[in-house]
Motif scaffolding. Structure first.
Motif, mmCIF file in Angstrom:
data_model
loop_
_atom_site.group_PDB
_atom_site.id
_atom_site.type_symbol
_atom_site.label_atom_id
_atom_site.label_comp_id
_atom_site.label_asym_id
_atom_site.label_seq_id
_atom_site.Cartn_x
_atom_site.Cartn_y
_atom_site.Cartn_z
ATOM 1 N N ARG A 1 -12.861 -34.424 -15.610
ATOM 2 C CA ARG A 1 -11.706 -34.679 -15.165
ATOM 3 C C ARG A 1 -11.335 -33.052 -14.483
ATOM 4 N NH1 ARG A 1 -9.788 -36.596 -19.767
ATOM 5 N NH2 ARG A 1 -10.099 -38.783 -19.796
ATOM 6 N N LEU A 2 -11.199 -33.184 -13.181
ATOM 7 C CA LEU A 2 -10.799 -31.864 -12.631
ATOM 8 C C LEU A 2 -9.364 -31.736 -12.097
ATOM 9 C CD1 LEU A 2 -13.981 -31.505 -9.835
ATOM 10 C CD2 LEU A 2 -13.668 -30.380 -12.193
ATOM 11 N N PRO A 3 -8.715 -30.731 -12.350
ATOM 12 C CA PRO A 3 -7.205 -30.376 -11.863
ATOM 13 C C PRO A 3 -7.148 -30.671 -10.518
ATOM 14 C CG PRO A 3 -8.093 -28.357 -12.951
ATOM 15 C CD PRO A 3 -9.221 -29.391 -12.911
ATOM 16 N N ASP A 4 -6.078 -30.942 -9.916
ATOM 17 C CA ASP A 4 -5.639 -31.329 -8.504
ATOM 18 C C ASP A 4 -6.322 -30.048 -7.804
ATOM 19 O OD1 ASP A 4 -4.921 -33.602 -9.133
ATOM 20 O OD2 ASP A 4 -2.787 -33.005 -8.844
ATOM 21 N N GLY A 5 -6.999 -30.198 -6.550
ATOM 22 C CA GLY A 5 -7.542 -29.229 -5.640
ATOM 23 C C GLY A 5 -8.753 -28.583 -6.131
ATOM 24 N N MET A 6 -9.271 -28.670 -7.365
ATOM 25 C CA MET A 6 -10.510 -28.116 -7.716
ATOM 26 C C MET A 6 -11.720 -28.645 -6.951
ATOM 27 S SD MET A 6 -12.128 -27.036 -11.474
ATOM 28 C CE MET A 6 -10.710 -25.630 -11.502
ATOM 29 N N ARG A 7 -11.576 -29.908 -6.876
ATOM 30 C CA ARG A 7 -12.784 -30.463 -6.180
ATOM 31 C C ARG A 7 -13.047 -30.084 -4.876
ATOM 32 N NH1 ARG A 7 -15.327 -34.667 -3.512
ATOM 33 N NH2 ARG A 7 -16.740 -35.885 -4.586
ATOM 34 N N ASP A 8 -11.809 -29.676 -4.054
ATOM 35 C CA ASP A 8 -11.882 -29.047 -2.666
ATOM 36 C C ASP A 8 -12.433 -27.521 -2.900
ATOM 37 O OD1 ASP A 8 -11.075 -31.371 -1.480
ATOM 38 O OD2 ASP A 8 -8.958 -30.762 -1.516
ATOM 39 N N ARG A 9 -11.992 -26.739 -3.762
ATOM 40 C CA ARG A 9 -12.578 -25.540 -3.635
ATOM 41 C C ARG A 9 -13.729 -25.394 -4.085
ATOM 42 N NH1 ARG A 9 -7.526 -24.852 -7.496
ATOM 43 N NH2 ARG A 9 -8.828 -24.315 -9.112
ATOM 44 N N ILE A 10 -14.331 -26.355 -4.995
ATOM 45 C CA ILE A 10 -15.870 -26.378 -5.313
ATOM 46 C C ILE A 10 -16.578 -26.805 -4.139
ATOM 47 C CG2 ILE A 10 -17.461 -27.696 -6.692
ATOM 48 C CD1 ILE A 10 -15.306 -27.875 -8.927
ATOM 49 N N ARG A 11 -16.031 -27.539 -3.151
ATOM 50 C CA ARG A 11 -16.951 -28.155 -2.223
ATOM 51 C C ARG A 11 -17.099 -27.085 -1.167
ATOM 52 N NH1 ARG A 11 -14.679 -29.202 2.453
ATOM 53 N NH2 ARG A 11 -12.599 -29.685 1.723
ATOM 54 N N VAL A 12 -15.784 -26.296 -0.965
ATOM 55 C CA VAL A 12 -15.802 -25.060 0.013
ATOM 56 C C VAL A 12 -16.710 -23.866 -0.392
ATOM 57 C CG1 VAL A 12 -14.321 -22.997 0.770
ATOM 58 C CG2 VAL A 12 -13.554 -25.460 0.984
ATOM 59 N N ALA A 13 -16.743 -23.627 -1.988
ATOM 60 C CA ALA A 13 -17.614 -22.815 -2.458
ATOM 61 C C ALA A 13 -19.275 -23.046 -2.095
ATOM 62 C CB ALA A 13 -17.340 -22.341 -3.851
ATOM 63 N N ALA A 14 -19.414 -24.434 -2.409
ATOM 64 C CA ALA A 14 -20.926 -24.868 -2.210
ATOM 65 C C ALA A 14 -21.213 -24.804 -0.958
ATOM 66 C CB ALA A 14 -20.873 -26.478 -2.687
ATOM 67 N N LYS B 1 -20.081 -22.764 1.443
ATOM 68 C CA LYS B 1 -20.517 -21.314 1.570
ATOM 69 C C LYS B 1 -21.730 -20.906 1.200
ATOM 70 C CE LYS B 1 -18.186 -16.917 0.618
ATOM 71 N NZ LYS B 1 -17.275 -16.041 -0.253
ATOM 72 N N HIS B 2 -22.249 -21.212 -0.229
ATOM 73 C CA HIS B 2 -23.369 -20.836 -0.688
ATOM 74 C C HIS B 2 -24.535 -21.779 -0.207
ATOM 75 C CE1 HIS B 2 -20.459 -18.969 -3.615
ATOM 76 N NE2 HIS B 2 -21.164 -18.032 -3.055
ATOM 77 N N GLY B 3 -24.347 -22.716 0.493
ATOM 78 C CA GLY B 3 -25.456 -23.539 0.794
ATOM 79 C C GLY B 3 -26.396 -24.550 -0.194
ATOM 80 N N ARG B 4 -25.197 -24.922 -1.070
ATOM 81 C CA ARG B 4 -25.746 -25.853 -1.895
ATOM 82 C C ARG B 4 -24.923 -26.840 -2.465
ATOM 83 N NH1 ARG B 4 -25.819 -20.905 -6.164
ATOM 84 N NH2 ARG B 4 -23.689 -20.154 -6.232
ATOM 85 N N SER B 5 -25.453 -27.999 -3.279
ATOM 86 C CA SER B 5 -24.653 -29.085 -3.578
ATOM 87 C C SER B 5 -23.279 -28.743 -4.403
ATOM 88 C CB SER B 5 -25.621 -30.228 -4.093
ATOM 89 O OG SER B 5 -25.812 -29.735 -5.534
ATOM 90 N N MET B 6 -22.530 -29.436 -4.494
ATOM 91 C CA MET B 6 -21.435 -29.272 -5.413
ATOM 92 C C MET B 6 -21.733 -29.015 -6.931
ATOM 93 S SD MET B 6 -18.266 -31.503 -3.876
ATOM 94 C CE MET B 6 -17.143 -31.432 -5.333
ATOM 95 N N ASN B 7 -22.881 -29.941 -7.221
ATOM 96 C CA ASN B 7 -23.256 -30.081 -8.618
ATOM 97 C C ASN B 7 -24.049 -28.903 -8.883
ATOM 98 O OD1 ASN B 7 -24.348 -31.721 -11.079
ATOM 99 N ND2 ASN B 7 -26.236 -30.411 -10.381
ATOM 100 N N ALA B 8 -24.663 -28.217 -7.882
ATOM 101 C CA ALA B 8 -25.486 -26.926 -8.014
ATOM 102 C C ALA B 8 -24.196 -25.722 -7.942
ATOM 103 C CB ALA B 8 -26.391 -26.738 -7.016
ATOM 104 N N GLU B 9 -23.407 -25.796 -7.199
ATOM 105 C CA GLU B 9 -22.290 -25.037 -7.611
ATOM 106 C C GLU B 9 -21.660 -24.826 -8.909
ATOM 107 O OE1 GLU B 9 -20.073 -21.565 -6.021
ATOM 108 O OE2 GLU B 9 -21.859 -22.706 -4.818
ATOM 109 N N ILE B 10 -21.372 -25.918 -9.558
ATOM 110 C CA ILE B 10 -20.844 -26.417 -10.776
ATOM 111 C C ILE B 10 -21.797 -25.505 -11.951
ATOM 112 C CG2 ILE B 10 -19.927 -27.577 -12.604
ATOM 113 C CD1 ILE B 10 -19.163 -29.516 -9.925
#
Length: 149
Positions: free
Chosen positions: A14-27, A29-38
């Motif tokens: 479970r992710l806190p509100d807004g964290m999924r979006d932050r992960i998506r933006v970072a992913a 930016k780094h050119g990778r999937s959300m899973n790879a970013e996590i």
């Protein structure tokens, strides 16, 4: 509960509100999937363990390489600190590491010293070759020769 998928373990979180979006933006930016970013973020906080002896051997190789470069005071200080730390570990100053690790480090240190001596000898011979016959003029006189002058 974890389950297997694509040869890797899957975990639902479970992710806190807004964290999924932050992960998506970072992913993105780094050119990778959300899973790879996590996974990359988790690797920072939970790195894979390494062999301490191998790590020390790698540091000694790095120190030897640094000694070949034109040095500055900070590089010399870093090399000296590495040598002092590794020698201290090899001589039992970090007892929490155990005898097996200390032995591995001592072996790596011995090998490094052999390379260091070999590197020094090679530099001396190169200097002698470059200087030609003139290098003999720089040797100290033996006690017998000093009395003859």
């Amino acid at each position: 509960m974890a389950k297997q998928g694509r040869g890797s373990e899957q975990v639902m979180i479970r992710l806190p509100d807004g964290m999924r979006d932050r992960i998506r933006v970072a992913a993105e930016k780094h050119g990778r999937s959300m899973n790879a970013e996590i996974v990359a973020a988790l690797e920072v906080h939970f790195p894979e363990p390494f062999s301490f002896g191998k790590r020390v051997a790698d540091l000694l190789v790095l120190a030897r390489g640094l000694k070949q470069l034109p040095t500055t005071a900070s590089v010399d200080a870093l090399i000296q600190e590495l040598e002092t730390t590794i020698e201290g570990i090899a001589h039992g100053q970090a007892p929490e590491l155990g005898e097996e690790v200390r032995s591995q480090i001592d072996e790596a240190l011995h090998e490094w010293r052999m390379h260091k001596a070999s590197d020094y000898s090679a530099r001396v011979y190169k200097w002698m070759d470059d200087a030609g016959e003139k290098w003999e003029d720089h040797l100290p006189q033996s006690p017998d020769e000093e009395g003859r002058e």
